[in-house]
Design an enzyme around this catalytic site. Structure first.
Site, PDB file in Angstrom:
ATOM      1  N   ARG A 143       0.837  -1.198   0.000  1.00 37.34           N
ATOM      2  CA  ARG A 143       0.000   0.000   0.000  1.00 37.34           C
ATOM      3  C   ARG A 143       0.877   1.255   0.000  1.00 37.34           C
ATOM      4  O   ARG A 143       2.077   1.149   0.131  1.00 37.34           O
ATOM      5  CB  ARG A 143      -0.950  -0.006   1.195  1.00 37.34           C
ATOM      6  CG  ARG A 143      -0.265  -0.052   2.541  1.00 37.34           C
ATOM      7  CD  ARG A 143      -1.309   0.049   3.673  1.00 37.34           C
ATOM      8  NE  ARG A 143      -0.652   0.057   4.973  1.00 37.34           N
ATOM      9  CZ  ARG A 143      -1.273   0.263   6.131  1.00 37.34           C
ATOM     10  NH1 ARG A 143      -2.574   0.461   6.154  1.00 37.34           N
ATOM     11  NH2 ARG A 143      -0.611   0.266   7.275  1.00 37.34           N
ATOM     12  N   ASN A 203      -5.092   7.617   4.057  1.00 36.28           N
ATOM     13  CA  ASN A 203      -4.895   6.871   5.306  1.00 36.28           C
ATOM     14  C   ASN A 203      -3.445   6.974   5.745  1.00 36.28           C
ATOM     15  O   ASN A 203      -2.534   6.675   4.980  1.00 36.28           O
ATOM     16  CB  ASN A 203      -5.235   5.391   5.090  1.00 36.28           C
ATOM     17  CG  ASN A 203      -5.190   4.597   6.384  1.00 36.28           C
ATOM     18  OD1 ASN A 203      -6.077   4.734   7.236  1.00 36.28           O
ATOM     19  ND2 ASN A 203      -4.139   3.799   6.556  1.00 36.28           N
ATOM     20  N   GLU A 204      -3.230   7.369   6.974  1.00 37.46           N
ATOM     21  CA  GLU A 204      -1.905   7.379   7.592  1.00 37.46           C
ATOM     22  C   GLU A 204      -0.829   7.927   6.651  1.00 37.46           C
ATOM     23  O   GLU A 204       0.100   7.207   6.269  1.00 37.46           O
ATOM     24  CB  GLU A 204      -1.526   5.972   8.075  1.00 37.46           C
ATOM     25  CG  GLU A 204      -2.387   5.505   9.247  1.00 37.46           C
ATOM     26  CD  GLU A 204      -2.065   4.079   9.697  1.00 37.46           C
ATOM     27  OE1 GLU A 204      -1.402   3.362   8.947  1.00 37.46           O
ATOM     28  OE2 GLU A 204      -2.484   3.705  10.800  1.00 37.46           O
ATOM     29  N   GLU A 256      -2.451  -8.514   7.331  1.00 42.04           N
ATOM     30  CA  GLU A 256      -2.785  -8.273   8.734  1.00 42.04           C
ATOM     31  C   GLU A 256      -3.605  -9.397   9.349  1.00 42.04           C
ATOM     32  O   GLU A 256      -4.354  -9.169  10.299  1.00 42.04           O
ATOM     33  CB  GLU A 256      -3.502  -6.922   8.869  1.00 42.04           C
ATOM     34  CG  GLU A 256      -2.579  -5.750   8.554  1.00 42.04           C
ATOM     35  CD  GLU A 256      -3.247  -4.392   8.746  1.00 42.04           C
ATOM     36  OE1 GLU A 256      -4.457  -4.353   9.025  1.00 42.04           O
ATOM     37  OE2 GLU A 256      -2.532  -3.378   8.614  1.00 42.04           O
ATOM     38  N   GLN A 257      -3.448 -10.598   8.862  1.00 45.96           N
ATOM     39  CA  GLN A 257      -4.286 -11.689   9.364  1.00 45.96           C
ATOM     40  C   GLN A 257      -4.021 -12.002  10.830  1.00 45.96           C
ATOM     41  O   GLN A 257      -4.841 -12.629  11.490  1.00 45.96           O
ATOM     42  CB  GLN A 257      -4.159 -12.938   8.499  1.00 45.96           C
ATOM     43  CG  GLN A 257      -2.781 -13.493   8.357  1.00 45.96           C
ATOM     44  CD  GLN A 257      -2.765 -14.665   7.347  1.00 45.96           C
ATOM     45  OE1 GLN A 257      -2.942 -15.808   7.712  1.00 45.96           O
ATOM     46  NE2 GLN A 257      -2.569 -14.342   6.090  1.00 45.96           N
ATOM     47  N   MET A 258      -2.891 -11.570  11.371  1.00 49.23           N
ATOM     48  CA  MET A 258      -2.628 -11.792  12.789  1.00 49.23           C
ATOM     49  C   MET A 258      -2.911 -10.545  13.630  1.00 49.23           C
ATOM     50  O   MET A 258      -2.534 -10.489  14.794  1.00 49.23           O
ATOM     51  CB  MET A 258      -1.183 -12.265  12.991  1.00 49.23           C
ATOM     52  CG  MET A 258      -0.884 -13.631  12.400  1.00 49.23           C
ATOM     53  SD  MET A 258      -1.877 -14.971  13.130  1.00 49.23           S
ATOM     54  CE  MET A 258      -1.019 -15.205  14.702  1.00 49.23           C
ATOM     55  N   HIS A 259      -3.582  -9.569  13.044  1.00 47.49           N
ATOM     56  CA  HIS A 259      -3.950  -8.353  13.751  1.00 47.49           C
ATOM     57  C   HIS A 259      -5.341  -8.574  14.357  1.00 47.49           C
ATOM     58  O   HIS A 259      -6.308  -8.754  13.636  1.00 47.49           O
ATOM     59  CB  HIS A 259      -3.970  -7.184  12.761  1.00 47.49           C
ATOM     60  CG  HIS A 259      -4.067  -5.830  13.387  1.00 47.49           C
ATOM     61  ND1 HIS A 259      -5.085  -5.477  14.242  1.00 47.49           N
ATOM     62  CD2 HIS A 259      -3.274  -4.732  13.290  1.00 47.49           C
ATOM     63  CE1 HIS A 259      -4.913  -4.226  14.626  1.00 47.49           C
ATOM     64  NE2 HIS A 259      -3.818  -3.750  14.073  1.00 47.49           N
ATOM     65  N   TRP A 270       2.512  -6.260  13.394  1.00 45.40           N
ATOM     66  CA  TRP A 270       3.595  -5.584  12.664  1.00 45.40           C
ATOM     67  C   TRP A 270       4.786  -5.199  13.520  1.00 45.40           C
ATOM     68  O   TRP A 270       5.800  -4.734  12.995  1.00 45.40           O
ATOM     69  CB  TRP A 270       3.040  -4.338  11.965  1.00 45.40           C
ATOM     70  CG  TRP A 270       2.173  -3.484  12.824  1.00 45.40           C
ATOM     71  CD1 TRP A 270       0.805  -3.490  12.854  1.00 45.40           C
ATOM     72  CD2 TRP A 270       2.586  -2.532  13.809  1.00 45.40           C
ATOM     73  NE1 TRP A 270       0.350  -2.582  13.792  1.00 45.40           N
ATOM     74  CE2 TRP A 270       1.414  -1.989  14.385  1.00 45.40           C
ATOM     75  CE3 TRP A 270       3.819  -2.084  14.270  1.00 45.40           C
ATOM     76  CZ2 TRP A 270       1.440  -1.029  15.395  1.00 45.40           C
ATOM     77  CZ3 TRP A 270       3.856  -1.124  15.272  1.00 45.40           C
ATOM     78  CH2 TRP A 270       2.679  -0.606  15.828  1.00 45.40           C
ATOM     79  N   GLU A 290      -7.953   4.686  15.156  1.00 42.48           N
ATOM     80  CA  GLU A 290      -7.650   3.257  15.292  1.00 42.48           C
ATOM     81  C   GLU A 290      -7.078   3.027  16.681  1.00 42.48           C
ATOM     82  O   GLU A 290      -6.012   3.542  17.012  1.00 42.48           O
ATOM     83  CB  GLU A 290      -6.629   2.815  14.232  1.00 42.48           C
ATOM     84  CG  GLU A 290      -7.072   3.067  12.803  1.00 42.48           C
ATOM     85  CD  GLU A 290      -6.077   2.547  11.750  1.00 42.48           C
ATOM     86  OE1 GLU A 290      -5.099   1.878  12.139  1.00 42.48           O
ATOM     87  OE2 GLU A 290      -6.281   2.826  10.562  1.00 42.48           O
TER      88      GLU A 290
END
Ligand SMILES: [Zn+2]
Ligand SMILES: [Zn+2]
Ligand SMILES: [Zn+2]
Lengths: 656, 656, 656
Positions: free
Chosen positions: C103, C141-142, C362-365, C322, C314
């Site tokens: 991104r 975003n960010e 981000e599957q572990m977020h 991350w 957020e």
């Protein structure tokens, strides 16, 4: 024993120049370096030259009786010149072009840039070669600074192929010399050879070594081009270049052969903080004075590059801006450093810079003056040195020139060889091993014994020395071998000496190669150790530990030191000794003391932080410790200072 | 239990070859690997081939009764060939071309380079396929050495797009499988897909995982191309490749399927020094023998890649040149390593290299001979092994071939899966976590209990094992799930098992995915910890700490270990157990001992540094400690060695 | 004091959307952020737009009474769009293009990409500008995440040259301002200027500073482009951007001027683990709650960027993916963080994300829901907060909007200036010095005294503050100087204040430049120290050590703290004080307490880990320690919670 300063009139209004000259004189300055970064002022556009500012500056300096060292401005070519010669830019090991925007943006091998240098130096030499103020020329500035010796641009490849062809004649000879049969690296022609970067794993060490040599030779040729022009138009002036500290990427001895004096730029605090050679403890202990051997090592090294003549072109005068941390020097440190330089034979010490510039990269780099033109600490210390020189002159009944000519040679020689440095560092076997570090620590041990040392090239005459140390002379040339054969003093050869041929192969008889003619031994195997594995050594000559490099030696020679397993570490008899391991300070010092004794030299065990240096009848004493130390040399009387030396203080004694 | 050596006749004068062969025989060598880096000697120019040297070498070796492993020379294509096929070069992750000048300068995916390989291997196989000396072929050399599996050149992109199209069929399927809707990463066609390097932040892990798989498959295809040619022209010879230590970048099991024997290159000291897996304490303790499980782990792993057949192609014989530090091995270490290999089923141990080359990159890499052709330490130790094998042969009343055929399988299996390794390391959650490290430490704990272990692929038959450990089997395929279902032994699944689907998504029922069918539990959350946060665990099975990875588990299964908060860490009953955290050595060992007990296996608590390994009736005992240890296995009698083992010594016992 | 959540309907089946909305309401969510990464769903190909999913999502959210913050999708342009505009990609400092696959793959300076943004934002604003659910828009975003502010592509060079021309008018003015005469860096035209990367050594700091400013201004312009469109089509909605933690690469104050509210993304555990600002001890102590001042510092900073209005866009709800290590939060931590935000004036706290995605980066977020749609821990804590807000509302007799409007300003102001940050970090003199770190530690000391602090820009009105701290205001503009002159409270200026001019030169009167008008002193020299050299300071105001930066000050002002040599460290009298060194926490806190006393402010010495914050009559108490602490503020009564606060717990008191 004269003082100088680096001066940038182009940074200040014309109206200030006379005030500057007057104030320099007041402080006791005699030499002024000028011009070395001024190309864009001299030649602001390709169509226009501007000499007026320099004409005027030189005239004013001359008017005030100041002597000028004029720098060629080739370390900072202007932007338009770079755009005109895009091939002059260097490339780094990763293949990235190193662009305009700071300094040293060129590769030495670029023929198009050499033409630009020829042009500007010729004009400048014609214009000022006979100017009465100009007593010396500095070529370019700090060759190699910012890692600019090795470059990987097209110009470098072209130069390398020519250099190889010139060296080897045929590609078969090169393939043989490099051992290219290994890993199918054989070439059919010189045009197939690439630079040794971006290979999948390490390139052939012979390939890397020759590239380093070729790169060094580019520096020599680049410097020589300027030297020839300057000699033609400005005969009789001293030609000089300013070297850097802890810098080994080109052969300073070879560059020095074309010059009259060697000079270097000494920043004791910046280098203490920056260099991996120093331990954390040393960095803390010597935070505000620098390591006690930093200046001395380089003074002795570069005096050896200057045929015995040494200047300090840039002396740190206060905090600098470029080290990871930039503390202020201890009170007295600037004076201490200046006297250390004089004690090693420096004819002149020039402070960098006259006045702190309030702009650009070095705006936090101190000068003798602050940005607001007030005198900084260093100005006072420089004044004090000037008056002490006067005092010394009177005490000795010598004039200033006689002081400069006091003898500075030592009775002990330590051989430092750039080619050996490259050879051994290309394949260190243990990451903890570095040629320079080992040489420096050897020098330190000698100096802690109060010995005055010359650091000499492999080509030097050995006759005048009572003792000779070869810390790690990788390749023993036939010529050196002959001189060693004739040498009558006490010789110590250290680990890795004689371990390589000229083309980076292992000698047929193994290490120490030709040295075995006078030291009958063979290095059977090498144990290359991590930092914290330090096996014990002991023997008649001392007790301690070995580090980094540990050779398994086969010999019948008497053993002066052995390792834990009883294997020989230091062997020899009569005039010839061989050391197969790097030693820690205590046992190394003890061994040097033994050798010095055999050589008929007297030694001290100096207290930590104290150092001495002899010049003729004079004994200089320097205290780098942060506490006071009482020291009285044998059979001498005080000339300057006192017996009790405060922190960062000095004394001068005269033998009686 | 045979000895071999790696030999480079092309590096030495022809006149030396007979002497070499004779001396090899004298030492007890039977196998000689030849040729794998010789392409430039074979084909010095595109117009000319030179086989004469190889013809003559093979004939001489044959004459002396030596058996040849002939290497295809494709790891080192000559310069002219690279210039002819510039697209064959790899690019690194930063996009820089990795050029000629060392070795392995190609990317596996290059079709033009594969054609060159096909050409040279075909000619070579036709010429020597039936040579009486040639008993085996080695394909290329050390696939992946110097980080050469992942390449980012055009050839790699082309191969990747084809591979993806082949796997997913439609771009919609790929978008779905990768979850590309996240961050708008959706593609409209396979031609839009790029390699996962130089992205702004990390690329999609599914993208990265598939690229790793594709890259591994390129190695498989590259190897298969050579295998097919060699099978055609040299039927009946053993085909082999030499793998490396701690190397996981391609799927060795898949490559192994096309070969007859697995071999690997074992450098116990170099790897100890180099690898992050070992603690500083281990690096110091085992400086001169290597870590006690380094050899064993890889022997068991690669025997599992070789359908039960294992060779050591390169055995470290002394100091090497490529590690950060290169110490000498302890006396006896070379013999110790050789016997360790035999104890794990190695048919042959070949030393690298015959004679230390005095030139090029590896000139400081020891051989059996020194550069001056004298025998180095290792030659003596190899001779000793040869005579001990003879002694063993007589003691057991077996001939050499019977010794080779002794059973080598263990009763405990540890599953090692390259795909799981890539999956889990792509997103480790804690930098301290590494799949390989956790597998190795699990293996070590089993071995410290005296257990003989097989390391098996996910595709292996499980029937013969009493106990099965899945350290971290990220994805449980349907096929593996079936075999687990049928498995009758004691099963332990470790943290992260079943945590991912094939395309790197979290399973719908969360971890441990399909494993929940027999282990009713759910991983609710994961606590990924820094190295020094090590919460306590305790329970019926032991006391200790957990590290790196800590799952919050919801289950009604009995708890054998709990964390400080009382949450389950190790759960299970009957034949099925699940461990949700990485454990430190002591509690991991205690837990394995419990499981082994349930599996009906006997265990020891071996003293530190001592290891044992069983082959049929034989028990091999190896001492890696630096002091002597007394050890007597239960119900066995001594065949070789003694009860008290000195440092770096071995004994062989026979059950009675 | 409202709750929100970040929601990605495009990741889930349509059938799930109503369930999601219902569950949000149940938990107490009022705000839902949607759409900011959805460009490839909106515009899957250049020929096709797909709004149906978003129409339906917004309608459903509206139906359930949820308020939508709609994100423009410009942080993740689709692949086809990148291929259509290859010049939009950024280049990193090494010159490598930063490609598609994650991104933020664009440079702010790209005019072609700005056109694409104008297009999509216009369409989106036209479509949803008046949608009843939409109460707010988030731009992109960010900004700057993944180091995306500085880019070195062609578009950036073009923008930089224009920016410089605009600023300086003539090239002579630029040469003068930058001091380009130094090192011959003079330019003849703006077209000669390059970006300050890949220079041989550091580029001119003025060059670097202007490039940073220009890059920041590109962000401002990029954001403004979207703001103008949104204001046109969606008047009355709050425009917002979500900033990040510890991020200083662009001027948030300038971006904030164009927006209505400031929001930021707060990940207390991820940042604790990742940031160099925290010591290892802090990382261990606060592993599961984050550092006690992390949230507070940014809340106060960004409220100052939002004209007093603050949202949390957020909020970390569990382990993230991350950071180097990703532990689970302590029980209660999510609630603690939420109340900390409210205590600093946050109108809304939105959790990231609604449901953990089982795919992609981000599957572990963690989310409020697990991948299997079960509620995760954070959902329960969010519910608890919602009910406590209700409880507070009743206790105070205020409705929800009145709660939101409680005053949040402090009586102490700390100036944080992005331009000062860039200036001082470009040349830190000591690697240990970082502007942000010093500001943070200053803030921490104030807060440990129980003071409620506003962090203000250099342009802020100073009138309302009793005490003002300028930690290191490098450049004092004429305007700031006027406001300082008029300021009636107690002022402390820290080291490096006033040390530079606007174009990064040293002021003519030396530091502190114009500040000397009210603080008659001069910084004569700077001692920039390594981390472990910490000279003692002592004096009437305290005892401790100084660190990193140590000025030698010449002044006649009274000395409140002196260094070991007796030189002034903290000086001043009346309302004006100057601190010349960075101080350690204890003496810094003691000094701030003295100043607060002079300013008429009451202070506490809070126990370690405990913090308080006032809003009007309310006093919020937060316990970050891992043990319970008893705390009773002076003259207040309990509203929520208890006197004894367990670990990670909070209480709310009301002054009586
Ligand atoms: Zn310099
Ligand atoms: Zn190898
Ligand atoms: Zn985010």
């Amino acid at each position: 024993m004269k003082l100088g300063v680096c001066y940038y009139p182009e940074h200040w209004p014309t109206s200030r120049w006379r005030t500057d000259a007057e104030q320099m004189k007041k402080i006791g300055i005699e030499y002024v370096r000028v011009g070395e970064f001024s190309w864009s002022t001299i030649e602001p556009t390709p169509e226009q030259m501007n000499w007026q500012w320099l004409d005027e500056s030189l005239d004013i300096l001359h008017e005030y009786g100041l002597k000028v060292i004029l720098g060629t401005p080739t370390a900072t070519p202007p932007k338009w010149l770079v755009d005109r010669n895009p091939g002059m830019l260097a490339k780094d090991e990763q293949g990235r072009e190193r662009g305009f925007g700071s300094r040293r943006h060129y590769t030495f091998a670029s023929l198009e840039y050499r033409e630009e240098c020829r042009r500007i130096v010729t004009i400048m030499a014609q214009r000022y070669g006979q100017h009465p103020a100009v007593v010396s020329w500095q070529t370019d500035n700090e060759f190699g600074c910012h890692d600019t010796i090795l470059s990987y641009a097209d110009a470098d490849l072209t130069a390398f192929r020519l250099w190889l062809k010139d060296k080897y004649g045929t590609i078969e000879a090169l393939n043989q010399a490099w051992g290219n049969v290994f890993w199918s690296m054989e070439y059919r022609s010189f045009d197939e050879i690439e630079l040794p970067n971006l290979t999948v794993t390490e390139a052939n060490p012979s390939h890397r070594l020759d590239f380093q040599r070729c790169s060094s030779d580019q520096v020599v040729a680049y410097n020589k081009l300027q030297v020839d022009i300057l000699r033609e138009h400005s005969a009789g002036r001293d030609l000089v270049h300013n070297y850097m500290g802890f810098f080994t990427a080109f052969d300073h001895h070879k560059v020095g052969e074309d010059l009259d004096v060697a000079s270097w730029d000494t920043y004791p605090l910046g280098f203490l903080d920056q260099e991996a050679i120093y331990t954390q403890a040393e960095k803390q202990t010597y935070l505000r004075v620098g390591h006690p051997d930093f200046g001395a090592f380089h003074h002795d090294l570069y005096r050896g590059c200057g045929k015995g003549r040494l200047w300090i072109m840039e002396q740190q005068p206060g905090p600098v801006n470029w080290a990871p941390h930039n503390p202020t020097p201890a009170d007295g440190a600037v004076r201490l450093w200046t006297w250390e330089a004089f004690s090693h034979g420096a004819e002149m010490v020039s402070y960098f810079r006259w006045r702190q510039a309030p702009f650009a990269q070095e705006q936090m780099h101190a000068g003798l003056l602050r940005p607001d033109a007030e005198e900084a600490e260093a100005a006072k210390e420089a004044s004090k040195v000037a008056s002490e020189v006067e005092q010394l002159s009177q005490a000795l009944g010598m004039d200033a020139d006689e002081l400069v000519s006091l003898p500075s040679a030592g009775k002990v020689a330590l051989m430092f060889d750039y080619d050996a440095c490259w050879s051994l560092d290309i394949q260190p076997q243990s990451r903890a091993y570095r040629y320079l570090f080992w040489c420096y620590r050897s020098y330190q041990a000698l100096r802690e014994l109060g010995l005055s040392v010359d650091i000499i090239p492999a080509t030097a005459s050995l006759d005048t020395y009572d003792m000779l140390v070869l810390p790690a002379q990788a390749h023993i040339s036939a010529d050196l071998n002959r001189r060693l054969d004739a040498y009558q003093g006490v010789l110590l050869a250290g680990p890795r000496t004689g371990s390589k041929t000229e083309t980076y192969q292992i000698p047929e008889n193994l290490a120490p190669g030709p040295l075995a003619e006078r030291l009958p031994l063979q290095v059977e195997r090498v144990d290359a150790l991590p930092e914290h594995t330090q096996p014990a050594v002991s023997g008649r000559w001392g007790v301690g530990v070995l580090k980094h490099w540990h050779e398994q030696i086969k010999t019948d020679l008497p053993c002066l030191l052995k390792d834990h397993g009883g294997n020989p570490v230091l062997v020899g008899e009569g005039r010839h000794y061989y050391l197969g391991s790097c030693l820690d300070n205590s046992v190394l010092k003890a061994s040097f003391a033994q050798l010095a004794g055999l050589a008929g030299l007297e030694t001290y065990y100096l207290p930590e932080g104290l150092r001495i240096r002899e010049r003729g009848e004079l004994i200089f004493v320097m205290n780098y410790a942060s506490h006071s130390i009482d020291f009285v040399p044998d059979g001498a009387e005080l000339v300057i200072g006192s017996r009790r030396l405060e922190a960062a203080n000095i004394a001068i004694w005269k033998k009686c």
